[in-house]
Design a protein around this motif. Structure first.
Motif, PDB file in Angstrom:
ATOM      1  N   ARG A 151     -27.676  -1.734 -22.583  1.00  0.00           N
ATOM      2  CA  ARG A 151     -26.541  -0.862 -22.286  1.00  0.00           C
ATOM      3  C   ARG A 151     -25.722  -0.491 -23.526  1.00  0.00           C
ATOM      4  O   ARG A 151     -25.268   0.648 -23.641  1.00  0.00           O
ATOM      5  CB  ARG A 151     -25.607  -1.513 -21.262  1.00  0.00           C
ATOM      6  N   SER A 152     -25.475  -1.445 -24.410  1.00  0.00           N
ATOM      7  CA  SER A 152     -24.607  -1.164 -25.558  1.00  0.00           C
ATOM      8  C   SER A 152     -25.019  -1.978 -26.769  1.00  0.00           C
ATOM      9  O   SER A 152     -25.513  -3.106 -26.637  1.00  0.00           O
ATOM     10  CB  SER A 152     -23.142  -1.476 -25.226  1.00  0.00           C
ATOM     11  N   LEU A 153     -24.786  -1.366 -27.939  1.00  0.00           N
ATOM     12  CA  LEU A 153     -25.057  -2.023 -29.220  1.00  0.00           C
ATOM     13  C   LEU A 153     -23.813  -1.998 -30.093  1.00  0.00           C
ATOM     14  O   LEU A 153     -22.991  -1.082 -29.998  1.00  0.00           O
ATOM     15  CB  LEU A 153     -26.173  -1.306 -29.990  1.00  0.00           C
ATOM     16  N   GLU A 154     -23.709  -2.986 -30.956  1.00  0.00           N
ATOM     17  CA  GLU A 154     -22.720  -2.983 -32.026  1.00  0.00           C
ATOM     18  C   GLU A 154     -23.423  -2.510 -33.296  1.00  0.00           C
ATOM     19  O   GLU A 154     -24.281  -3.219 -33.827  1.00  0.00           O
ATOM     20  CB  GLU A 154     -22.162  -4.393 -32.231  1.00  0.00           C
ATOM     21  N   GLU A 160     -24.110   6.264 -40.519  1.00  0.00           N
ATOM     22  CA  GLU A 160     -24.039   7.702 -40.771  1.00  0.00           C
ATOM     23  C   GLU A 160     -25.215   8.436 -40.127  1.00  0.00           C
ATOM     24  O   GLU A 160     -25.057   9.534 -39.594  1.00  0.00           O
ATOM     25  CB  GLU A 160     -23.979   7.976 -42.279  1.00  0.00           C
ATOM     26  N   ALA A 161     -26.391   7.817 -40.187  1.00  0.00           N
ATOM     27  CA  ALA A 161     -27.554   8.414 -39.520  1.00  0.00           C
ATOM     28  C   ALA A 161     -27.336   8.456 -38.004  1.00  0.00           C
ATOM     29  O   ALA A 161     -27.724   9.421 -37.327  1.00  0.00           O
ATOM     30  CB  ALA A 161     -28.817   7.625 -39.853  1.00  0.00           C
ATOM     31  N   MET A 162     -26.708   7.417 -37.466  1.00  0.00           N
ATOM     32  CA  MET A 162     -26.398   7.404 -36.036  1.00  0.00           C
ATOM     33  C   MET A 162     -25.456   8.549 -35.684  1.00  0.00           C
ATOM     34  O   MET A 162     -25.625   9.215 -34.652  1.00  0.00           O
ATOM     35  CB  MET A 162     -25.769   6.064 -35.634  1.00  0.00           C
ATOM     36  N   ARG A 163     -24.476   8.784 -36.520  1.00  0.00           N
ATOM     37  CA  ARG A 163     -23.541   9.895 -36.274  1.00  0.00           C
ATOM     38  C   ARG A 163     -24.273  11.235 -36.304  1.00  0.00           C
ATOM     39  O   ARG A 163     -24.003  12.119 -35.494  1.00  0.00           O
ATOM     40  CB  ARG A 163     -22.411   9.873 -37.308  1.00  0.00           C
ATOM     41  N   LYS A 178     -16.050   7.493 -33.812  1.00  0.00           N
ATOM     42  CA  LYS A 178     -15.703   6.203 -34.404  1.00  0.00           C
ATOM     43  C   LYS A 178     -16.866   5.235 -34.210  1.00  0.00           C
ATOM     44  O   LYS A 178     -17.725   5.444 -33.362  1.00  0.00           O
ATOM     45  CB  LYS A 178     -14.429   5.663 -33.764  1.00  0.00           C
ATOM     46  N   ASP A 179     -16.865   4.153 -34.986  1.00  0.00           N
ATOM     47  CA  ASP A 179     -17.973   3.203 -34.936  1.00  0.00           C
ATOM     48  C   ASP A 179     -18.223   2.697 -33.517  1.00  0.00           C
ATOM     49  O   ASP A 179     -19.368   2.606 -33.071  1.00  0.00           O
ATOM     50  CB  ASP A 179     -17.701   2.013 -35.866  1.00  0.00           C
ATOM     51  N   TRP A 180     -17.142   2.368 -32.799  1.00  0.00           N
ATOM     52  CA  TRP A 180     -17.307   1.763 -31.473  1.00  0.00           C
ATOM     53  C   TRP A 180     -17.801   2.768 -30.434  1.00  0.00           C
ATOM     54  O   TRP A 180     -18.243   2.388 -29.345  1.00  0.00           O
ATOM     55  CB  TRP A 180     -16.005   1.118 -31.008  1.00  0.00           C
ATOM     56  N   GLN A 181     -17.773   4.055 -30.779  1.00  0.00           N
ATOM     57  CA  GLN A 181     -18.223   5.090 -29.839  1.00  0.00           C
ATOM     58  C   GLN A 181     -19.697   5.454 -30.003  1.00  0.00           C
ATOM     59  O   GLN A 181     -20.232   6.194 -29.181  1.00  0.00           O
ATOM     60  CB  GLN A 181     -17.381   6.356 -30.038  1.00  0.00           C
ATOM     61  N   LEU A 189     -26.623   4.982 -26.805  1.00  0.00           N
ATOM     62  CA  LEU A 189     -27.496   4.116 -27.602  1.00  0.00           C
ATOM     63  C   LEU A 189     -28.784   4.861 -27.970  1.00  0.00           C
ATOM     64  O   LEU A 189     -29.205   4.866 -29.132  1.00  0.00           O
ATOM     65  CB  LEU A 189     -27.787   2.858 -26.788  1.00  0.00           C
ATOM     66  N   CYS A 190     -29.395   5.499 -26.970  1.00  0.00           N
ATOM     67  CA  CYS A 190     -30.658   6.203 -27.219  1.00  0.00           C
ATOM     68  C   CYS A 190     -30.459   7.396 -28.142  1.00  0.00           C
ATOM     69  O   CYS A 190     -31.299   7.682 -29.000  1.00  0.00           O
ATOM     70  CB  CYS A 190     -31.279   6.642 -25.895  1.00  0.00           C
ATOM     71  N   GLN A 191     -29.357   8.115 -27.979  1.00  0.00           N
ATOM     72  CA  GLN A 191     -29.073   9.234 -28.876  1.00  0.00           C
ATOM     73  C   GLN A 191     -28.920   8.743 -30.317  1.00  0.00           C
ATOM     74  O   GLN A 191     -29.505   9.309 -31.242  1.00  0.00           O
ATOM     75  CB  GLN A 191     -27.788   9.942 -28.437  1.00  0.00           C
ATOM     76  N   ALA A 192     -28.110   7.697 -30.499  1.00  0.00           N
ATOM     77  CA  ALA A 192     -27.810   7.194 -31.843  1.00  0.00           C
ATOM     78  C   ALA A 192     -29.037   6.637 -32.540  1.00  0.00           C
ATOM     79  O   ALA A 192     -29.131   6.674 -33.774  1.00  0.00           O
ATOM     80  CB  ALA A 192     -26.726   6.127 -31.765  1.00  0.00           C
TER      81      ALA A 192
END
Length: 273
Positions: A151-154, A160-163, A178-181, A189-192
């Protein structure tokens, strides 16, 4: 010295030929008699190595609820086509128990083309699409048709690649995340991490683009919140079963259950105790 002069003579004789024999000759100059003659630093013989241990099949081969809890604190690694690696600590999961579970895609033991990965060996990825747009990633466990939703990752590395990936998947321009988003939800998660249907049925223990490594400082029982799953609709008693697990006090979790956390505190279960 005689050996070195002989090799230099060989190198001189090969100067007008292809470059590969020259490289081999140079490498021989740096070896000692009786040593392994294979090249040590030639760019032609580089082999990729992973710097951290990878979770193997015996880790994934456990009952669904146990695996869902065990995932907390472990690290998901995604290698992008350009070589960049994305790392994220798993902080929230949901268990789907298979045939008896009315909220599971495999309820009733029904196997389809869509959910086939849920019936494959533990550690197999099950990726499905929701609303015709977003993807969710699951990992099969022990049990017929059982799997764990991540469901979620830290985010830990490659933010930056995730963004970039999150931005590319969003239709309208918006403010910088933001990082937490970045990964606080299954589709985010899958998008990032650039995960889509192409990852369905892949083996986490064998794949070169996605795998898991052990996290540091695994959480204790007092650090794990067990509560109800999210967005499963009217599934009777299964909508109320505590099959979602998350790290208490972690700001990267998608949805916190304050009531359950207060109950834990009343019982003297303080985080990290």
């Amino acid at each position: 010295m005689p050996r070195k002069r002989k090799l230099l003579a060989q190198l001189s004789a090969l100067q007008n030929t292809s470059s590969f024999p020259q490289v081999n000759a140079v490498e021989q100059l740096n070896t000692t008699p009786g040593a392994d003659p294979s090249p040590k630093s030639s760019k032609y013989f580089v082999t990729e190595k992973r710097n951290s241990p990878q979770l193997q099949e015996d880790f994934f081969n456990q009952p669904c609820v146990s695996l869902a809890k065990s995932f907390l604190g472990q690290i998901l690694v995604r290698k992008l086509p350009d070589g960049r690696e994305l790392w994220g600590r798993i902080v929230e999961t949901e268990a789907y128990l298979g045939g008896e579970d009315e909220a599971s895609h495999s309820r009733g033991g029904k196997q389809t083309q869509r959910n086939a990965a849920m019936f494959m060996k533990p550690g197999t990825l099950y990726v499905y699409q929701i609303y015709g747009i977003y993807f969710c990633i699951n990992v099969s466990s022990q049990g017929e048709g059982a799997a764990v939703l991540l469901r979620s990752l830290e985010p830990l590395q490659g933010l930056e690649a995730m963004r970039e990936l999150r931005s590319a998947s969003r239709k309208a321009p918006s403010r910088l995340l933001k990082d937490w988003q970045l990964c606080n939800g299954p589709s985010k998660l899958c998008q990032a991490f650039g995960i889509d249907k192409a990852f369905d049925q892949r083996d986490l223990t064998q794949d070169d683009a996605i795998w898991m490594v052990p996290g540091q400082d695994p959480p204790g029982e007092q650090d794990v919140v067990a509560t109800t799953r999210i967005g499963i609709g009217n599934r009777g008693e299964w909508a109320q079963k505590p099959l979602r697990f998350y790290l208490r006090g972690n700001r990267f979790v998608s949805v916190v259950d304050k009531k359950v956390e207060r109950e834990m505190a009343a019982r003297g279960h303080s985080p990290g105790s």
